[in-house]
Design a protein around this motif. Structure first.
Motif, mmCIF file in Angstrom:
data_model
loop_
_atom_site.group_PDB
_atom_site.id
_atom_site.type_symbol
_atom_site.label_atom_id
_atom_site.label_comp_id
_atom_site.label_asym_id
_atom_site.label_seq_id
_atom_site.Cartn_x
_atom_site.Cartn_y
_atom_site.Cartn_z
ATOM 1 N N ASP A 9 -41.559 3.830 -8.818
ATOM 2 C CA ASP A 9 -41.589 5.284 -8.960
ATOM 3 C C ASP A 9 -41.548 5.704 -10.427
ATOM 4 N N TRP B 157 -49.471 7.749 -3.896
ATOM 5 C CA TRP B 157 -48.038 7.948 -4.154
ATOM 6 C C TRP B 157 -47.698 9.436 -4.187
ATOM 7 N N LEU C 134 -38.373 -0.491 -5.968
ATOM 8 C CA LEU C 134 -38.862 0.862 -5.692
ATOM 9 C C LEU C 134 -38.579 1.798 -6.861
ATOM 10 N N SER D 215 -40.756 7.170 -3.312
ATOM 11 C CA SER D 215 -40.388 6.039 -2.461
ATOM 12 C C SER D 215 -39.048 6.249 -1.781
ATOM 13 N N PRO E 265 -45.521 0.440 -0.512
ATOM 14 C CA PRO E 265 -44.772 -0.205 -1.592
ATOM 15 C C PRO E 265 -44.829 -1.717 -1.572
#
Length: 352
Positions: free
Chosen positions: A195, A253, A191, A3, A260
């Protein structure tokens, strides 16, 4: 890490609904100094309740349940001689991890750190036979339950060999994004959580570690709301929305083509919810009863042990100085408070 590879392009324009919720969260942050000044005892009581509720909800989302609430409180306070089962062991570990976060000094921040991620996981499993604090050594997939109860694949985590590098890069990029200051701090925290969960560094406990870090990173960024009204119960009440938002945002991803916003929209909405709850609680505490009754309640239960008239005035802005002084005189006559000095610089102290 993914991200933050091209953050400006990935985040782009913030959706209107998220903007509105971020405004609510920011307004709550702006009220925090006043709340700490005029309602310290209320916040202390809320923090104690929030710690237990946060732990129960976060653990419950991973199937860890101690049905006896008295027993839960004893486990978290370490007031018992032995832990009965695996659920109590993991509950105690969650409490130990929270203690570790609370004990960190100011110079140990920012809290986004690979060693901290490992420490939290180690503490999470401290009381279990399963060793914590170790990265995954086997390849696996993340599964979930389909509507018919069948187990289905959700996504494939980062390969074992690549996990350490991904964690290092995630922390480094997150810190750079913080320093750059181009994006909202709450968005950056969301974020980071996304992740971390996509990397999925551990065999078990990833969700609990991520939720603890979410609160810690928010508080480091100045958003203390989850210290007083926990967000985990909101998530636990909508487990399908929680898992769906994460699933939707982790799709592709690995190719850096993920979206996101399903996850960020969900997280920011939950934070706006608890911010509104805290605003209602503090407003109620400041406005309950007659004006004299409110001054009395504020001085005896919500003000600092030693306070100034200006602090009472700030906490009760619609009450006149004459009413405040009248109540202070009554409380002094009753022997409940005493004046320390005279004039504008005088302070007052509760007795007993």
């Amino acid at each position: 890490m993914r991200s933050f590879e091209d953050l400006d392009q990935l985040v782009g324009a913030v959706p209107f609904g998220v903007v509105a919720d971020l405004r609510t969260v920011d307004a709550g942050r702006g009220s925090q100094p006043l709340h700490r000044l005029v309602l310290p005892e209320l916040l202390e009581a809320l923090a104690g309740h929030a710690r237990t509720a946060s732990t129960e909800a976060s653990c419950g989302m991973d199937g860890i349940v101690v049905s006896d609430r008295t027993r839960t409180a004893q486990v978290l306070a370490r007031r018992i001689d032995g832990l009965r089962d695996r659920d109590e062991q993991e509950l105690a570990g969650y409490g130990a991890a929270l203690d570790h976060l609370d004990d960190l000094d100011e110079d140990q921040r920012p809290r986004a750190d690979v060693d901290l991620v490992l420490d939290l996981h180690r503490l999470l499993f401290r009381f279990t036979p399963t060793p914590g604090g170790r990265l995954r050594q086997v390849e696996n997939v993340v599964a979930g339950a389909a509507p018919d109860g069948a187990r289905v694949k959700r996504f494939t985590p980062v390969p074992v060999a690549a996990t350490p590098a991904h964690l290092d890069e995630l922390v480094a990029r997150y810190r750079r994004a913080q320093d750059a200051g181009r994006h909202h701090p709450v968005v950056l925290v969301g974020l980071f959580t996304l992740d971390l969960l996509a990397i999925h560094p551990f065999v078990a406990g990833n969700g609990r570690v991520a939720r603890m870090l979410t609160n810690a990173l928010l508080q480091d960024a100045g958003y203390d709301v989850t210290r007083y009204v926990p967000v985990e119960p909101v998530m636990a009440r909508s487990p399908e929305r929680y898992s769906t938002a994460l699933l939707d945002s982790t799709h592709d991803w690995h190719l850096s083509r993920h979206d996101p916003w399903p996850w960020l929209r969900y997280l920011v909405s939950a934070l706006a919810d608890v911010t509104t709850q805290l605003a209602a609680l503090t407003s109620s505490a400041r406005r309950a009863g007659s004006k004299q009754g409110r001054v009395r309640d504020h001085v005896l239960h919500h003000a600092r042990p030693q306070f100034r008239i200006s602090e009472v005035r700030a906490g009760l802005p619609d009450v006149s100085d004459q009413t405040i002084r009248l109540v202070l005189a009554q409380l002094r006559t009753e022997g409940l408070i005493e004046a320390d000095g005279v004039g504008r610089s005088a302070t007052w102290s509760r007795r007993g």
